[in-house]
Design an enzyme around this catalytic site. Structure first.
Site, PDB file in Angstrom:
ATOM      1  N   GLN A   1      -7.659  14.644   4.387  1.00  0.00           N
ATOM      2  CA  GLN A   1      -7.017  13.832   3.340  1.00  0.00           C
ATOM      3  C   GLN A   1      -7.823  13.775   2.050  1.00  0.00           C
ATOM      4  O   GLN A   1      -9.009  13.441   2.060  1.00  0.00           O
ATOM      5  CB  GLN A   1      -6.810  12.405   3.837  1.00  0.00           C
TER       6      GLN A   1
ATOM      7  N   GLU B   1      -7.127   1.942  -2.733  1.00  0.00           N
ATOM      8  CA  GLU B   1      -5.696   1.946  -3.023  1.00  0.00           C
ATOM      9  C   GLU B   1      -5.202   0.530  -3.320  1.00  0.00           C
ATOM     10  O   GLU B   1      -4.137   0.339  -3.903  1.00  0.00           O
ATOM     11  CB  GLU B   1      -4.970   2.509  -1.788  1.00  0.00           C
TER      12      GLU B   1
ATOM     13  N   HIS C   1      -8.011  11.568  -0.982  1.00  0.00           N
ATOM     14  CA  HIS C   1      -7.565  10.279  -1.518  1.00  0.00           C
ATOM     15  C   HIS C   1      -7.434  10.454  -3.023  1.00  0.00           C
ATOM     16  O   HIS C   1      -8.310  11.037  -3.662  1.00  0.00           O
ATOM     17  CB  HIS C   1      -8.616   9.214  -1.191  1.00  0.00           C
TER      18      HIS C   1
ATOM     19  N   LEU D   1     -15.095   5.786  -3.355  1.00  0.00           N
ATOM     20  CA  LEU D   1     -13.690   5.360  -3.307  1.00  0.00           C
ATOM     21  C   LEU D   1     -13.345   4.252  -4.298  1.00  0.00           C
ATOM     22  O   LEU D   1     -14.097   3.301  -4.468  1.00  0.00           O
ATOM     23  CB  LEU D   1     -13.344   4.875  -1.896  1.00  0.00           C
TER      24      LEU D   1
ATOM     25  N   HIS E   1     -11.469  12.014   1.898  1.00  0.00           N
ATOM     26  CA  HIS E   1     -11.526  10.637   2.397  1.00  0.00           C
ATOM     27  C   HIS E   1     -11.406  10.527   3.905  1.00  0.00           C
ATOM     28  O   HIS E   1     -12.037   9.675   4.518  1.00  0.00           O
ATOM     29  CB  HIS E   1     -10.398   9.851   1.742  1.00  0.00           C
TER      30      HIS E   1
ATOM     31  N   ARG F   1      -2.468  10.545   6.457  1.00  0.00           N
ATOM     32  CA  ARG F   1      -2.573   9.162   6.937  1.00  0.00           C
ATOM     33  C   ARG F   1      -2.134   8.191   5.844  1.00  0.00           C
ATOM     34  O   ARG F   1      -2.505   8.349   4.688  1.00  0.00           O
ATOM     35  CB  ARG F   1      -4.017   8.838   7.323  1.00  0.00           C
TER      36      ARG F   1
ATOM     37  N   ARG G   1      -0.552   9.181  -0.245  1.00  0.00           N
ATOM     38  CA  ARG G   1      -1.763   9.691  -0.897  1.00  0.00           C
ATOM     39  C   ARG G   1      -1.678  11.175  -1.259  1.00  0.00           C
ATOM     40  O   ARG G   1      -2.167  11.581  -2.308  1.00  0.00           O
ATOM     41  CB  ARG G   1      -2.962   9.472   0.027  1.00  0.00           C
TER      42      ARG G   1
ATOM     43  N   PHE H   1       0.858  -1.187   0.000  1.00  0.00           N
ATOM     44  CA  PHE H   1       0.000   0.000   0.000  1.00  0.00           C
ATOM     45  C   PHE H   1       0.892   1.234   0.000  1.00  0.00           C
ATOM     46  O   PHE H   1       2.066   1.165   0.392  1.00  0.00           O
ATOM     47  CB  PHE H   1      -0.886   0.005   1.256  1.00  0.00           C
TER      48      PHE H   1
HETATM   49  C1  LIG Z   1     -14.774   3.746   1.400  1.00  0.00           C
HETATM   50  C2  LIG Z   1     -13.754   3.728   2.490  1.00  0.00           C
HETATM   51  C3  LIG Z   1     -12.735   2.781   2.463  1.00  0.00           C
HETATM   52  C4  LIG Z   1     -11.771   2.760   3.473  1.00  0.00           C
HETATM   53  N1  LIG Z   1     -10.790   1.796   3.449  1.00  0.00           N
HETATM   54  C5  LIG Z   1      -9.880   1.739   4.469  1.00  0.00           C
HETATM   55  C6  LIG Z   1      -8.902   0.696   4.517  1.00  0.00           C
HETATM   56  O1  LIG Z   1      -8.843  -0.187   3.666  1.00  0.00           O
HETATM   57  N2  LIG Z   1      -8.028   0.694   5.544  1.00  0.00           N
HETATM   58  C7  LIG Z   1      -8.046   1.638   6.533  1.00  0.00           C
HETATM   59  O2  LIG Z   1      -7.221   1.567   7.439  1.00  0.00           O
HETATM   60  N3  LIG Z   1      -8.990   2.620   6.523  1.00  0.00           N
HETATM   61  C8  LIG Z   1      -9.910   2.685   5.528  1.00  0.00           C
HETATM   62  N4  LIG Z   1     -10.854   3.664   5.521  1.00  0.00           N
HETATM   63  C9  LIG Z   1     -10.939   4.572   6.672  1.00  0.00           C
HETATM   64  C10 LIG Z   1     -11.619   3.868   7.823  1.00  0.00           C
HETATM   65  O3  LIG Z   1     -12.628   3.026   7.362  1.00  0.00           O
HETATM   66  C11 LIG Z   1     -12.233   4.874   8.806  1.00  0.00           C
HETATM   67  O4  LIG Z   1     -11.305   5.852   9.105  1.00  0.00           O
HETATM   68  C12 LIG Z   1     -12.623   4.156  10.085  1.00  0.00           C
HETATM   69  O5  LIG Z   1     -13.469   3.084   9.795  1.00  0.00           O
HETATM   70  C13 LIG Z   1     -13.287   5.082  11.082  1.00  0.00           C
HETATM   71  O6  LIG Z   1     -13.685   4.290  12.168  1.00  0.00           O
HETATM   72  P1  LIG Z   1     -14.273   4.936  13.502  1.00  0.00           P
HETATM   73  O7  LIG Z   1     -14.574   3.815  14.411  1.00  0.00           O
HETATM   74  O8  LIG Z   1     -13.387   6.023  13.961  1.00  0.00           O
HETATM   75  O9  LIG Z   1     -15.611   5.639  13.006  1.00  0.00           O
HETATM   76  P2  LIG Z   1     -16.822   5.093  12.117  1.00  0.00           P
HETATM   77  O10 LIG Z   1     -16.587   3.732  11.602  1.00  0.00           O
HETATM   78  O11 LIG Z   1     -17.105   6.183  11.147  1.00  0.00           O
HETATM   79  O12 LIG Z   1     -17.999   4.992  13.169  1.00  0.00           O
HETATM   80  C14 LIG Z   1     -18.575   6.138  13.737  1.00  0.00           C
HETATM   81  C15 LIG Z   1     -19.691   5.702  14.645  1.00  0.00           C
HETATM   82  O13 LIG Z   1     -20.151   6.826  15.373  1.00  0.00           O
HETATM   83  C16 LIG Z   1     -21.561   6.883  15.321  1.00  0.00           C
HETATM   84  N5  LIG Z   1     -21.970   8.277  15.507  1.00  0.00           N
HETATM   85  C17 LIG Z   1     -21.574   9.360  14.808  1.00  0.00           C
HETATM   86  N6  LIG Z   1     -22.152  10.465  15.293  1.00  0.00           N
HETATM   87  C18 LIG Z   1     -22.929  10.072  16.330  1.00  0.00           C
HETATM   88  C19 LIG Z   1     -23.796  10.743  17.226  1.00  0.00           C
HETATM   89  N7  LIG Z   1     -23.982  12.054  17.165  1.00  0.00           N
HETATM   90  N8  LIG Z   1     -24.452  10.020  18.158  1.00  0.00           N
HETATM   91  C20 LIG Z   1     -24.308   8.675  18.224  1.00  0.00           C
HETATM   92  N9  LIG Z   1     -23.501   7.984  17.404  1.00  0.00           N
HETATM   93  C21 LIG Z   1     -22.821   8.672  16.467  1.00  0.00           C
HETATM   94  C22 LIG Z   1     -21.912   6.314  13.966  1.00  0.00           C
HETATM   95  O14 LIG Z   1     -23.247   5.897  13.908  1.00  0.00           O
HETATM   96  C23 LIG Z   1     -20.919   5.150  13.920  1.00  0.00           C
HETATM   97  O15 LIG Z   1     -21.425   4.060  14.632  1.00  0.00           O
HETATM   98  C24 LIG Z   1     -11.829   3.708   4.518  1.00  0.00           C
HETATM   99  C25 LIG Z   1     -12.856   4.656   4.548  1.00  0.00           C
HETATM  100  C26 LIG Z   1     -13.812   4.672   3.547  1.00  0.00           C
HETATM  101  C27 LIG Z   1     -14.881   5.711   3.596  1.00  0.00           C
END
Ligand SMILES: Cc1cc2nc3c(=O)[nH]c(=O)nc-3n(C[C@H](O)[C@H](O)[C@H](O)COP(=O)(O)OP(=O)(O)OC[C@H]3O[C@@H](n4cnc5c(N)ncnc54)[C@H](O)[C@@H]3O)c2cc1C
Length: 597
Positions: free
Chosen positions: A234, A253, A236, A250, A376, A411, A311, A121
């Site tokens: 970021q 990558e 992407h 997306l 992203h 990142r 990126r 990656f």
């Molecule tokens: C299409 C895509 C592909 C990706 N691929 C990769 C990858 O291959 N590898 C990698 O390392 N990263 C990847 N990323 C990045 C990574 O997925 C995210 O950065 C990561 O999943 C974020 O996780 P999190 O637990 O911080 O938040 P999230 O998974 O975004 O979860 C947030 C949570 O908070 C809750 N929430 C939000 N606001 C409130 C509120 N006001 N009240 C109650 N609940 C709330 C939501 O409902 C959710 O449950 C990708 C991102 C995308 C969009």
């Protein structure tokens, strides 16, 4: 007075993505009663969308990888404004968290000799992304969810929390509404973990889903917590550009990791141009296309192709090609994976094959994709302590994308999923410890009443349509805080954002409180305006170009700004910008860069 349902826990975890689920597991296993709240359904969140993999230096691919190399890559990728201790903990603990996930039941792709398979990656020197085809997030969230459910986690789905409750500066719970009924709900807790993800939805062209409105960071900000490096957003390099309705989705990558090549309208493989190779990476990438081709089958004796630069570098290069008139028909670059053959593509990139087939009527085994930069990820966020994820507010912890410290100015792909596991766990453990050591705080009904009135205000005669304001915020951010920034543009963007801020008291919600997107968007916009203002002001403050922040008036990295994180705090209704020194690396960590920086 409006009524509300009330729940009480030792630890409240807001957000059920990877970070929130891992925090809840750690908290429950520490013996703390734990409530988990999410605004969508369990098993959704952003994490489920993750594709390419989770970075951890397991060293399974016969390459001399270990935590030290991962540490160096992450600091270099983040342009050295990451918190070094955060990165050290991350690089050291990520392998254990991946193996633990496997024990929980995750089924990763395997090498021929049965180890977890790791793919290359951007910005990672060695193959380091542990993956499940291009559906890694789905496996990660499924596994964590199963584990949390097996521990009897108390889950509150489709609940949006809007305000943190304070007792003399300590966070003692949160208040909000149930989305499907519109009823209010209050959670009392001895400690709160915020794991609410990022704020990509303040931009129109984004890979993010509707949930990314920055609620958690905004709630923490309004409650008095410090935010850091908000200018670091970021882009992407590879989002879909066509058809128009799919713009921003997306293109993982992993396509480049599996050998995908980028070309311009002249057919040039432009990432080989000397002007796009940053000094710090010179000599580490394939010298010519012949070496890049050999790398496909012999990674040991050949260097990675420059499509796998970090990126920020690849995104800027695509942008420059388009600006120079060498873009693809819809304003991007071509991404070509056809040379890997249909069987390989369908096995390694099944989601990409389906995504283009279904959404773009395009067969990626036979045709080139068109791609362009898309918003992203948010590197900035709530300032969090490396050891405990404690924020600047007692009783409040932050983990995952909403937190700041690990990724610096950019990142590396794959570093988010392992971030969620490492710091989700640490936040859950620390919150449980805090809960053990502290009695519940005192609830102040006045705060609840103020928040209730504020949430109901849009039903009382305003005239501002929240969807229009959201769209205006997206226009402002896209036009003035996009991939290439200028002083004049940032100033104009800030003036426009402040004008939108002044209209927020007139927001109007149509209809009733049950399942009402109009009402929900009213509060989302308030959050996005606050964070948008912080981004615009922070961007203007950092007078240099670094990582995701490309500032045309200051096109180079500056030695002075290399030593500073930009801070943002919310005081008396105003966003205040300052800076704090980037923490020093220990001599042992510094030694890892000898001759390499
Ligand atoms: C299409 C895509 C592909 C990706 N691929 C990769 C990858 O291959 N590898 C990698 O390392 N990263 C990847 N990323 C990045 C990574 O997925 C995210 O950065 C990561 O999943 C974020 O996780 P999190 O637990 O911080 O938040 P999230 O998974 O975004 O979860 C947030 C949570 O908070 C809750 N929430 C939000 N606001 C409130 C509120 N006001 N009240 C109650 N609940 C709330 C939501 O409902 C959710 O449950 C990708 C991102 C995308 C969009």
């Amino acid at each position: 007075m409006e009524t509300y349902d009330s729940f009480e826990y030792d630890v409240l975890v807001i957000g059920a993505g990877g970070a929130g689920l891992r925090a809840a597991i750690a908290s429950i296993e520490s013996g703390a009663s734990t409530g988990l709240v999410c605004k969508s359904l369990l098993g959704k969140a952003h994490t489920v969308m993750a594709e390419g993999g989770a970075a951890a230096a397991l060293g399974n691919m016969n390459e001399p990888d270990d935590w030290r190399v991962h540490f160096v890559d992450t600091m270099k990728g983040g342009k050295f404004i990451n918190h070094p201790r955060t990165v050290e903990i991350f690089a050291k603990e990520a392998p254990d968290r991946i193996l633990e996930l496997e024990k929980y039941g995750a089924v990763f792709d395997r090498t021929p000799d049965g180890k977890i398979s790791q793919r290359p990656f951007g910005g990672h020197l060695y193959r380091r992304l542990n993956h499940v085809g291009d559906r890694t997030g789905l496996e990660l969230i499924r596994t964590l969810q199963d584990k949390a459910v097996s521990l009897d986690v108390h889950t509150h789905m489709e609940v949006t929390l809007t305000r943190l409750l304070l007792d003399d500066g300590r966070v003692i719970g949160a208040f909000g509404y149930v989305r499907d009924t519109g009823k209010f709900v209050l959670f009392r807790a001895k400690a709160v973990v915020i794991a609410t993800g990022g704020w990509g939805k303040m931009f129109r062209v984004t890979s993010n889903s509707w949930e990314s409105t920055g609620d958690g960071a905004a709630m923490a900000f309004f409650a008095g917590a410090q935010l850091k490096d908000m200018e670091m957003v970021q882009f992407h390099p590879t989002g879909m550009v066509w058809p128009p309705g799919m713009k921003g989705i997306l293109v993982t990558e992993a396509v480049r990791g599996e050998g995908g090549i980028l070309t311009n309208s002249l057919g040039e493989r432009f990432m080989f141009k000397d002007e796009y190779m940053p000094e710090q990476y010179r000599g580490q990438f394939a010298e010519d296309e012949a070496e890049a081709r050999r790398w496909l089958d012999d990674k040991k004796n050949n260097r990675r192709p420059p499509e796998l630069l970090p990126r920020d570098v690849v995104a800027r290069s695509i942008y420059k090609e388009v600006q120079a008139g060498r873009g693809s028909p819809h304003g991007g670059a071509f991404l070509d994976i056809r040379h890997r053959g249909a069987a390989y593509i369908k096995a390694k990139l099944p989601s990409m094959y389906e995504q283009f087939h279904r959404l773009g009527d395009l067969d990626i085994t036979k045709e080139r994709m068109e791609v362009a930069p898309t918003i992203h990820y948010t590197m900035g966020g709530i300032a969090a302590d490396p050891e405990t994820c404690a924020t600047t507010l007692p009783g409040l912890y932050a983990a995952g994308e909403c937190a700041c410290g690990l990724h610096g100015a950019n990142r590396l792909g794959g570093n988010s999923l392992s971030d969620l596991l490492v710091f989700g766990r640490r936040a859950g453990l620390a919150a449980a410890e805090f809960a053990k050591a502290n009695a519940p705080g005192k609830l102040d009904e006045e705060q609840v009443e103020v928040e209730t009135r504020s949430l109901l205000a849009p039903f009382e005669g305003g005239n501002e349509n929240p969807f229009h304001l959201h769209s205006e915020v997206q226009d402002i951010m896209g036009e003035h805080a996009g991939i290439a920034r200028t002083t004049a543009g940032l100033e104009e963007g800030l003036a426009k954002m402040l004008a939108v801020k002044a209209r927020l008291p007139n927001l109007k919600a149509e209809g009733g409180r049950a399942y009402n997107p109009s009402w929900h968007t009213c509060r989302d916009v308030v959050h996005m305006v606050a964070l948008g203002e912080a981004i615009l002001r922070s961007a203007a403050e950092r007078k240099e170009s670094r990582g995701g922040h490309w500032y045309l008036d200051y096109p180079n990295e500056s030695d002075e700004w290399a030593k500073k994180n930009v801070t943002a705090t919310f005081v008396d209704g105003e966003v205040r910008i300052g800076s704090s020194p980037v923490p020093e690396m220990s001599p042992e960590l510094k030694a890892l860069f000898e001759g390499k920086k």
